[in-house]
Write an enzyme that holds these catalytic residues in place. Structure first.
Site, mmCIF file in Angstrom:
data_model
loop_
_atom_site.group_PDB
_atom_site.id
_atom_site.type_symbol
_atom_site.label_atom_id
_atom_site.label_comp_id
_atom_site.label_asym_id
_atom_site.label_seq_id
_atom_site.Cartn_x
_atom_site.Cartn_y
_atom_site.Cartn_z
ATOM 1 C CB SER A 288 10.548 11.182 -1.412
ATOM 2 O OG SER A 288 11.847 11.608 -0.983
ATOM 3 C CG ASP A 289 13.038 6.933 -5.927
ATOM 4 O OD1 ASP A 289 14.195 6.686 -6.052
ATOM 5 O OD2 ASP A 289 12.757 6.218 -7.012
ATOM 6 C CB CYS A 290 17.038 7.967 -3.027
ATOM 7 S SG CYS A 290 16.598 6.846 -1.841
#
Length: 781
Positions: A288-290
Site C-alpha cells: 500500500s501507499d503509506c
C-alpha cells in the site's frame, strides 16, 4: 508517501529514529537450527517452496508482526527486522529504510536527473544505463545494511494535468513514452540475471494524479474513470510493468477508483493485475501507499475501524501495509476473526518470495550483486552519467541565434535567480537522496573560467510582495555582457501534497524577467521544475533563448552550461503539453476524462490542439530534414486477418506490424542528436478520434553537418489499435497516416482492410463499478 521537508541534519535525525536497525542477511549456515534446517535455506528448492517453508515455521504472533512496512522479523528464526520503505526515484533517496551516514562511507549517492527530464531525452538505452547505475548503488547500500533489497520506484502515473505537484516524478503524459521508459528502467533496476538485483515497485496503481485541489485531498479522492479512459490511458504503464516487464512489486494508491479504495479493489488487484495480466507467476507482491489503509476509515468512509481496514486490504490483494507511525490494527483484525490465516500466509509468502528471489537467504557468493560495495557508489562514471542524464533531456524552447554562446573568458555573465548558486537542493527535485556534491550554474560557469556576477531571485512570491531581489539583480545584469536567469519552480511551488492552482509564471519572477529583458542585453531564461506558461517569454523579442532543465540533479549546472556553450547540442523534446495559463480555469483537476466535452477542452496532445508549445517540441542548434524511406509501407494496404495469422506472440497487441525506415539529414552546421517521433492518425475506430498518437520513437545520435543517417521505427499492432467504450482494444480497418516529427515534416499513408478485430478483450468490472468486492461482511456500519 511523503517525508517532511526539513534541513538535511533534521532529516537524518528523523530517519535515524525511525529505522528498525540495519538490514541483515539471514545466516543460513551459522544461524538458529530452526532456520538452517528449513527449506528456505536450500537454494535447490524453488523460490515458492522456500517461501512456503519459511512462513509455515512462523507462529501467528510472528506473522502478524510482519505485515507492515516496518516488519519486526522473527528473532526465534534468526530473521532480523526489515523495512520495506526504500526509495530510489533518480538515485538512492531519503526514506525510512535507507540509512545515510553523516559523513564518509554511505553518506551519499549519485543524484541523476528527475524522471521527467530523463524521459525528455527519448533514449531508452540512456534510461537503462541510469537505472543500472542506480541499482548498483542501491544494491551496494543493501549489501552493507544501509537499505533493504526493495525500492519503491518508479512513479508511472500518466501526467495529464499540468497542475499536478508530482508530475516531475513521472516520464510525462504519453502512455507509449511511459511504457518504453518503464521497460528500460525495470530491466536496469531488477537486472537480467536469475537473482533479482533490486526489487522495483511500479506506483501508484491506479488513476492517481491529484494531491490537494479544490478542497479535495488525495486521501479521500474518488477518481471516477470510464473504462475507455482507464484502459487507454491510466493502465497501459502498469500493463507494461506487470504483464510485460514482470516487475516484482506494485504499490496501490491513496485514491478510490469508481467508489472503491484502490488498495481494497479486488477488480484492480486480482481481476486485472493478477488474473488478466498474469502477474502471479513469481508470486509478486503489492504494497500500500503509506497510510492508504488508514484512509479507508478516516477519509474514504469505506470502513469504520482500523481492524476492518486492515482486513479488507489484505483479503483484497494488498500484501504489506505501509504506515506512518503505528496505525494499522492487524492484530484487531485477527482477534475479531475478520482476517483469515490463509490471507495472512498468502501475503507473507509473496513478500518473502520476493526477498528470496533477490538472494536474501543465499550465500554471499551466489551472485555478483553481493560484491557491490561503497567503491561502486558515485563513481566517476556515475558522475559523468548524471551530467548526461540531464544534458540530453534539456529542451531548447526558443533561440534567436544567441545560442550556443560564442564567448571567451573576457565576457562577463550575470547569473541571476534562486537556483543560480548551489546554496539549496533545488536542482534535485523530489525523492532525492544526499549527493556527494552540488554543482549549480554559478559553480559550473566559474569552473569554465567565465567572469561571473551573481544575484538571487524570488521563487513563488507575488509582484506585490516586499521586493528584496530586484535591485541586486539589475545591478549584476547591468555590469555584465550576457544575462542568464535561472527561475521556474522548486519544491515549494510543486511537490507531493502540493498541487498548483496557477500554471503562470510566479508573479514576482515574471516581473523580474520583464525588467531584465528591458535592459536589451543578450538574455537567456533557464527553467527549473515543471512547465509554466511561457507565452510572455516567447513573445518577448528581448528574451533571446529559453531552456527547460526540469530538475537536473547533482551536476545540473554543468549540464546547463554544456548546452549553453554547445558542448552538448540540445535534442530533448517536451514529454508534456505546455498549456496556456487559462487552461486551469477550463477543467477541474477532479475530471478524469481525456476527451473534449462541454466541460473539458481535452487533455494531452491527443485531445487538445491549442498548446503554447506541443508535446514533442524541441529546437536544435542546427536544422534537420527527416524523411520516410521511399519503400516505407510498400504494400500500402494490409489485411488484418493476415497480420494476425502471421503472429505468434502470446498477446496480440505485441504482434509486429512493420519496421519503418527513415533518414535524418543534418542540413545545418552543428553536429547534433535528433529524436525521431512518429505519430499515427486517422478517423477509424470509435469517435471522437484523437488528433494523433505516439506510435514509435528513437534517438539518432551525432548526425554531422551534411550527413544523412538511417534509423528504424518499429510498430506493433497495439500501436495502431484503439480502445472502445468497454475498454476492449481493437484493430480497425481504415486509412492510416504516420506523421514524422513535431511539427510534422513527413507523412506516409497506409490502409488496413478486413474486419475489425479484438486484440484485447478487457475484463469488465462489477456492473455498478463500486460494489462486488465481497467486503460487506467486513464493513458493518
Amino acid at each position: 508517501m511523503k517525508l517532511p521537508v526539513r534541513p538535511l541534519a533534521s532529516i537524518l535525525s528523523l530517519l535515524g529514529t525511525s529505522v528498525l536497525g540495519r538490514m541483515a542477511f539471514p545466516d543460513c549456515v551459522g544461524g538458529p537450527e530452526i532456520l538452517t534446517t528449513n527449506l528456505v535455506c536450500d537454494t535447490s528448492a524453488t523460490p515458492s517452496e522456500r517461501a512456503a517453508a519459511l512462513i509455515s515455521a512462523w507462529n501467528i504472533t510472528e506473522k502478524l508482526a510482519n505485515l507492515v512496512d516496518k516488519s519486526l522479523g522473527a528473532p526465534r528464526l534468526g530473521l532480523s527486522a526489515y523495512d520495506w520503505w526504500n526509495e530510489a526515484l533518480h538515485g538512492v533517496g531519503y526514506s525510512v529504510g535507507v540509512v545515510f551516514e553523516p559523513s564518509g562511507e554511505w553518506s551519499h549517492a549519485t543524484s541523476f536527473a528527475s524522471p521527467i527530464l530523463l524521459s525528455a531525452a527519448f533514449d531508452d538505452d540512456l534510461v537503462y544505463t541510469v537505472a543500472d547505475t542506480i541499482s548498483n548503488e542501491a544494491r551496494a547500500y543493501s549489501n552493507f545494511g544501509h537499505a533493504g533489497l526493495d525500492y519503491w520506484t518508479p512513479n508511472i502515473n500518466p501526467y495529464k494535468d499540468p497542475r499536478w505537484g508530482r508530475g516531475s516524478e513521472t516520464p510525462g503524459e504519453d502512455p507509449k513514452r511511459i511504457k518504453g521508459y518503464v521497460k528500460a528502467l525495470i530491466d536496469g533496476l531488477q537486472g537480467r540475471e536469475d537473482i533479482t538485483k533490486v526489487i522495483a515497485t511500479c506506483k501508484h496503481y491506479a488513476a492517481y494524479d491529484l494531491e490537494y485541489w479544490g478542497g479535495i485531498k488525495r486521501y479521500e479522492f474518488d477518481a471516477i474513470v470510464g473504462m475507455q479512459d482507464l484502459v487507454e490511458y491510466y493502465l497501459p504503464p502498469f500493463q507494461q510493468c506487470a504483464r510485460d516487464s514482470k516487475v516484482k512489486s506494485i504499490m496501490c494508491s491513496y485514491n478510490s477508483v469508481n467508489g472503491t479504495p484502490a488498495c481494497a479493489s479486488t477488480y484492480l488487484m486480482e481481476t486485472v493485475l493478477r488474473d488478466f495480466w498474469e502477474w502471479e507467476d513469481e508470486n509478486q507482491y503489492i504494497t500500500s501507499d503509506c497510510n492508504a489503509i488508514l484512509n479507508f476509515h478516516e477519509d474514504h468512509n469505506y470502513t469504520t475501524t482500523a481492524a476492518q481496514s486492515a482486513a479488507i486490504s489484505l483479503i483484497s490483494g494488498t500484501d504489506t501495509i505501509c504506515e506512518v507511525g503505528t496505525n494499522t490494527d492487524i492484530v484487531g483484525a485477527w482477534d475479531q476473526e475478520l482476517l483469515p490465516e490463509e490471507a495472512i500466509d498468502t501475503a507473507l509468502r509473496r513478500l518473502y518470495e520476493g526477498l528470496i528471489r533477490a538472494g536474501y537467504f543465499d550465500p554471499a557468493d551466489a551472485t555478483s550483486y553481493r560484491s557491490l560495495s561503497w567503491q561502486d557508489v558515485n563513481t566517476p562514471e556515475a558522475q559523468a552519467l548524471a551530467v548526461r542524464s540531464a544534458a540530453e533531456g534539456i529542451v531548447l524552447k526558443k533561440n534567436d541565434g544567441l545560442l550556443p554562446l560564442n564567448i571567451d573568458n573576457d565576457t562577463s555573465i550575470a547569473l541571476i535567480g534562486f537556483w543560480a548558486d548551489a546554496t539549496s537542493f533545488a536542482m534535485l527535485g523530489g525523492y532525492a537522496g544526499v549527493p556527494s556534491y552540488l554543482q549549480a550554474p554559478l559553480q559550473a560557469a566559474q569552473k569554465l573560467g567565465f567572469q561571473t556576477t551573481n544575484a538571487t531571485g524570488p521563487v513563488k512570491q507575488n509582484a506585490s510582495d516586499p521586493d528584496t531581489w530586484t535591485e541586486a539583480a539589475l545591478a549584476a545584469a547591468e555590469e555584465s555582457d550576457v544575462v542568464v536567469y535561472f527561475g521556474g519552480n522548486d519544491m515549494s511551488v510543486e511537490a507531493e501534497e502540493l498541487d498548483r492552482f496557477s500554471i503562470a509564471w510566479p508573479g514576482a519572477q515574471l516581473a523580474l524577467i520583464e525588467k531584465l529583458s528591458a535592459l536589451g542585453k543578450p538574455f537567456i531564461v533557464v527553467e527549473l521544475g515543471d512547465q509554466n506558461d511561457d507565452a510572455p517569454l516567447l513573445d518577448d523579442d528581448n528574451v533571446s533563448a529559453i531552456l527547460w532543465a526540469g530538475f537536473p540533479g547533482q551536476d545540473g549546472g554543468t549540464a546547463v552550461f554544456d548546452v549553453l556553450t554547445g558542448k552538448t547540442a540540445p535534442a530533448g523534446r517536451l514529454p508534456v503539453t505546455l498549456y496556456a495559463s487559462a487552461y486551469v480555469d477550463q477543467v477541474p483537476m477532479t475530471d478524469m476524462s481525456l476527451r473534449p466535452s462541454e466541460t473539458n477542452p481535452g487533455r494531452t496532445y491527443k485531445w487538445y490542439d491549442d498548446a503554447v508549445l506541443p508535446f514533442g517540441f524541441g529546437l536544435h542548434y542546427t536544422t534537420f530534414e527527416p524523411a520516410f524511406a521511399p519503400e516505407a509501407f510498400a504494400a500500402r494496404t494490409y489485411d488484418i486477418a493476415e497480420l494476425l495469422s502471421a503472429c505468434d506472440e502470446k498477446y496480440l497487441d505485441l504482434c509486429p506490424f512493420a519496421t519503418v525506415d527513415i533518414s535524418v539529414t543534418n542540413t545545418g552546421n552543428t553536429t547534433s542528436d535528433f529524436v525521431a517521433l512518429a505519430f499515427v492518425s486517422g478517423e477509424y475506430g470509435p469517435a471522437p478520434h484523437p488528433i494523433k498518437e505516439l506510435a514509435a520513437y528513437t534517438r539518432v545520435r551525432e548526425v554531422a553537418p551534411g550527413e544523412a543517417k538511417d534509423a528504424q521505427l518499429s510498430l506493433t499492432l497495439g500501436d495502431l489499435a484503439r480502445v472502445d467504450e468497454l475498454g476492449n482494444t481493437l484493430l480497425y480497418p481504415g486509412s492510416y497516416s504516420l506523421l514524422l516529427d513535431v511539427p510534422t515534416k513527413a507523412t506516409v499513408e497506409f490502409g488496413l482492410t478486413g474486419e475489425e478485430t479484438v486484440l484485447i478483450m478487457f475484463p469488465q468490472p462489477p456492473a455498478d463499478l463500486g460494489e462486488g468486492n465481497g467486503h460487506e461482511k467486513y464493513t458493518p456500519k
